[in-house]
Design an enzyme around this catalytic site. Structure first.
Site, PDB file in Angstrom:
ATOM      1  N   GLU A  85     -60.873 -37.547 -81.434  1.00 35.24           N
ATOM      2  CA  GLU A  85     -59.878 -37.710 -82.501  1.00 35.24           C
ATOM      3  C   GLU A  85     -60.535 -38.520 -83.610  1.00 35.24           C
ATOM      4  O   GLU A  85     -60.862 -39.686 -83.411  1.00 35.24           O
ATOM      5  CB  GLU A  85     -58.661 -38.472 -81.998  1.00 35.24           C
ATOM      6  CG  GLU A  85     -57.950 -37.828 -80.817  1.00 35.24           C
ATOM      7  CD  GLU A  85     -57.036 -38.818 -80.116  1.00 35.24           C
ATOM      8  OE1 GLU A  85     -55.809 -38.646 -80.214  1.00 35.24           O
ATOM      9  OE2 GLU A  85     -57.537 -39.768 -79.480  1.00 35.24           O
ATOM     10  N   ASP A 119     -54.582 -37.369 -69.052  1.00 32.48           N
ATOM     11  CA  ASP A 119     -55.040 -38.114 -70.222  1.00 32.48           C
ATOM     12  C   ASP A 119     -56.248 -38.999 -69.899  1.00 32.48           C
ATOM     13  O   ASP A 119     -56.519 -39.305 -68.730  1.00 32.48           O
ATOM     14  CB  ASP A 119     -53.874 -38.979 -70.708  1.00 32.48           C
ATOM     15  CG  ASP A 119     -53.990 -39.372 -72.172  1.00 32.48           C
ATOM     16  OD1 ASP A 119     -55.058 -39.184 -72.767  1.00 32.48           O
ATOM     17  OD2 ASP A 119     -52.987 -39.877 -72.716  1.00 32.48           O
ATOM     18  N   GLU A 127     -55.055 -31.828 -76.815  1.00 30.02           N
ATOM     19  CA  GLU A 127     -55.200 -32.682 -77.983  1.00 30.02           C
ATOM     20  C   GLU A 127     -56.537 -32.349 -78.652  1.00 30.02           C
ATOM     21  O   GLU A 127     -56.681 -31.278 -79.218  1.00 30.02           O
ATOM     22  CB  GLU A 127     -55.120 -34.147 -77.544  1.00 30.02           C
ATOM     23  CG  GLU A 127     -54.702 -35.115 -78.623  1.00 30.02           C
ATOM     24  CD  GLU A 127     -54.502 -36.511 -78.064  1.00 30.02           C
ATOM     25  OE1 GLU A 127     -53.595 -37.196 -78.550  1.00 30.02           O
ATOM     26  OE2 GLU A 127     -55.244 -36.924 -77.148  1.00 30.02           O
ATOM     27  N   GLU A 134     -49.702 -39.415 -83.421  1.00 30.02           N
ATOM     28  CA  GLU A 134     -49.672 -40.732 -82.809  1.00 30.02           C
ATOM     29  C   GLU A 134     -50.419 -41.778 -83.637  1.00 30.02           C
ATOM     30  O   GLU A 134     -50.120 -42.969 -83.563  1.00 30.02           O
ATOM     31  CB  GLU A 134     -50.232 -40.686 -81.392  1.00 30.02           C
ATOM     32  CG  GLU A 134     -51.707 -40.368 -81.302  1.00 30.02           C
ATOM     33  CD  GLU A 134     -52.225 -40.412 -79.868  1.00 30.02           C
ATOM     34  OE1 GLU A 134     -51.474 -40.853 -78.982  1.00 30.02           O
ATOM     35  OE2 GLU A 134     -53.374 -40.004 -79.643  1.00 30.02           O
TER      36      GLU A 134
END
Length: 657
Positions: free
Chosen positions: A170, A408, A457, A463
């Site tokens: 990310e 996760d 993701e 988020e």
């Protein structure tokens, strides 16, 4: 469906130095030239102009053998394919044309190279045929642009507690000239090259199974080179809120494999127009076909998501938090507005023990209540805990009627971790439970092989609004062109507290989004994810029933997609069809945008009722201002409609016969 195969086989008794082979796309626009000499290299031309040149490739084994160095050709095989793929879960379209030209080169030393050229890109992969297992020390995958080029890339944020190969995948996109890219930057794909002349080129990979993922780093001159995480030698477990496996020492090799296998495709999407990037499903086409026998249990849909807002509910007669009453409230909300799922994010159990339910939570009661309301549950899991309790957890989840899990904090893509993904895919398929991965690398086509891997993701999404200012409309306008071609992405749109550039602040538990409400709504249609997550506050959503009814009616799979207008980083207008209904969406960056859309994609002779959600007249200052209305007149093929977008704006239209 038609499949034409043409095989031309040449047997070569001796190696001739300086050999070259050409392979063109079915439409003749793309040409690949492979050269065999002291190294293997290739050149790519578009409309007879070189767009990539002197690109080298090889595979180095730990025993010293180098596949692709001073290669000696044994056999050449060609074939033409004209086929159609019918995806189990149609992310973009229900019928995918599969048309390419393929060249396979078999070499002395028990290895081959397979090249494919499509109308919209090309790819190559290694294959080996050794009797015993092999250890791969490194892979050379270098791409060189003949002239100057800029590029967009997401770069790994170095961690203080781990090496550079640990990342949640990310990051915001950097935009630089290729020759000025910092050599220390480690980019994770997809990466977008923008040569000064010619089409854009998206670099990524497909069919990533049992092998480390490919990072990209600045090479010599105007080139990028593949970088692969070495295999873990020593792993320790960190403490903290979410314990995690950290590699403290690595081997001097990247993969240990069966001797006979194929390797991931190195993929180049060639896009003369920006719309071609949004339309691309080349990565999906290159992935291994579906391995599941039964897929009827795979159910796309939309879910609530409570972690981003911290379950900060209001106007309720109970204390909100991780407790039974809160999740019954979410279930009531989902049932009222047509959402198929309710997510129980981190906190429903001890992160180290999936059977140690948190105080205040009664999973049997929640599961029974969800069943009665015809709502299914999704449970969050810590990857390390799930791996340790895998089969026992799956049996318990089945008893609760859980249809999907999130796992996760993997945060790596070395071979050890890539194997974890496949292990989870196989186990969950046995129990008919879907999976969404967070802290994950890009899909790389794995959802074709295992269609119950419903989303993941690998994207900087909503988020980050909790703690940063990075999720801007400008960022939103890069994702469909760069990240999305690799596969579904769990961005989690739907925030209801919408702010302008001037008024946005990152505030935990009162989370805002940048841009307008209509922008957030449009993201459900622009971003491809067969499992969409609504991240807004249901207490606010209850106050806007017409808006939520519209959002809850959106499908998450598509039978047809048309990109109507597209400019990278600026604006995007597209139309998607599910059944007989059309869903149109438009988004833009911080610059206001006005245009018209022509409905020439509609079938002739039919009329449609149009429902529109658009930016309100004050949306440029108060982002939550929107207009929701039904057009007084019916629309038909050839009609033209105006679109006016506020800064960071959006627009949605639903057409129903």
């Amino acid at each position: 469906m038609r499949l034409y195969l043409l095989y031309i086989i040449l047997f070569l008794g001796v190696q001739v130095h300086g050999q070259s082979f050409r392979l063109s796309s079915p439409n003749g626009q793309l040409e690949l030239e492979i050269g065999i000499g002291s190294t293997l290299h290739y050149q790519v031309k578009y409309q007879q102009r070189s767009i990539l040149d002197s690109c080298t490739l090889s595979l180095q084994l730990l025993n010293g053998q180098q596949l692709g160095i001073r290669a000696k050709l044994q056999k050449e095989t060609r074939r033409s394919v004209r086929d159609t793929i019918r995806p189990i879960v149609p992310e973009k379209r229900a019928l995918i044309p599969e048309q390419y030209e393929e060249l396979s080169l078999d070499f002395q030393g028990n290895y081959s190279l397979h090249f494919r050229v499509y109308n919209d890109g090309l790819a190559y992969r290694f294959a080996t045929r050794f009797k015993d297992s092999i250890t791969i020390q490194n892979e050379v995958a270098e791409v060189r642009v003949p002239g100057s080029s800029t590029l967009y890339y997401p770069s790994v944020w170095p961690r203080s507690d781990a090496d550079i190969y640990h990342t949640s995948f990310e990051a915001p996109y950097k935009f630089v000239r290729l020759d000025t890219m910092p050599k220390a930057d480690l980019a994770f794909s997809p990466v977008l090259l923008m040569p000064q002349t010619g089409p854009k080129i998206l670099l990524t990979e497909s069919d990533l199974l049992g092998y480390p993922g490919m990072f990209l780093q600045k090479g010599s001159g105007n080139s990028l080179r593949g970088v692969f995480a070495p295999y873990p030698a020593t792993i320790k477990v960190t403490e903290g809120e979410f314990p995690q496996q950290i590699v403290t020492e690595r081997e001097n090799w990247i993969a240990r494999c069966a001797g006979t296998r194929t390797y991931p495709w190195r993929v180049l999407v060639v896009a003369p127009n920006d719309a071609d990037l949004v339309q691309s499903d080349l990565v999906y086409r290159l992935a291994s076909p579906n391995r599941l026998v039964d897929t009827d249990w795979i159910r796309p849909g939309t879910s609530t998501e409570e972690w981003i807002i911290g379950s900060n509910l209001y106007n309720v007669p109970f204390e909100a938090g991780i407790n039974t009453n809160t999740y019954k409230y979410y279930i009531d909300f989902a049932a009222r507005f047509g959402l198929e799922y309710v997510m129980l994010d981190a906190g429903w159990s001890d992160v180290k023990d999936l059977f140690k339910i948190s105080p205040g939570m009664n999973l049997d009661t929640i599961a029974d209540y969800a069943r009665k309301k015809n709502v299914s549950l999704i449970l969050w899991t810590l990857s390390m805990t799930l791996d340790r309790q895998l089969d026992s957890a799956m049996r318990q989840f089945q008893r609760w009627g859980v249809r999907c899990i999130m796992t996760d904090f993997m945060d790596r893509d070395d071979q050890f971790m890539v194997n974890f993904y496949e292990r989870i895919a196989e186990a969950t398929a046995r129990y008919k439970i879907m999976v969404m991965f967070h802290g994950a690398y890009k899909p790389a086509g794995m959802q074709r092989t295992y269609p119950h891997l419903i989303t993941r993701e690998g994207v900087l999404g909503s988020e980050f609004n909790i703690w940063s200012e990075t999720v801007t409309p400008d960022h939103d306008l890069l994702l469909p062109f760069i990240r999305q071609p690799s596969g579904p992405m769990d961005y989690e749109p739907g925030g209801l507290d919408n702010a302008s550039k001037k008024t946005f602040r990152p505030i935990a538990e009162k989370v805002m989004t940048q841009g307008t409400r209509a922008h957030q709504l449009a993201l459900f249609l622009v971003y491809e994810s067969p499992l969409q997550m609504f991240s807004g506050n249901p207490s606010s959503a209850w106050l806007e029933p017409e808006y939520m009814e519209l959002l809850g009616s959106f499908p998450t799979t598509w039978h047809e997609t048309r990109v109507l207008q597209a400019q990278l980083g600026d604006h995007l207008v597209l139309a998607r069809r599910h059944g007989n209904r059309w869903y149109l969406a438009a988004i833009n960056d911080w610059t206001p945008y006005e245009t018209t859309v022509k409905l020439d994609f509609l079938p002739q002779g039919k009329t449609y009722r149009a429902t529109i959600c658009a930016d309100g007249v004050n949306a440029h200052r108060f982002g939550s201002d929107y207009v929701l209305r039904e057009l007084e007149r019916k629309v038909k093929a050839g009609d033209t409609l105006p679109i006016k977008l506020a800064p960071g704006g959006g627009w949605v239209m639903v057409l129903e016969e």
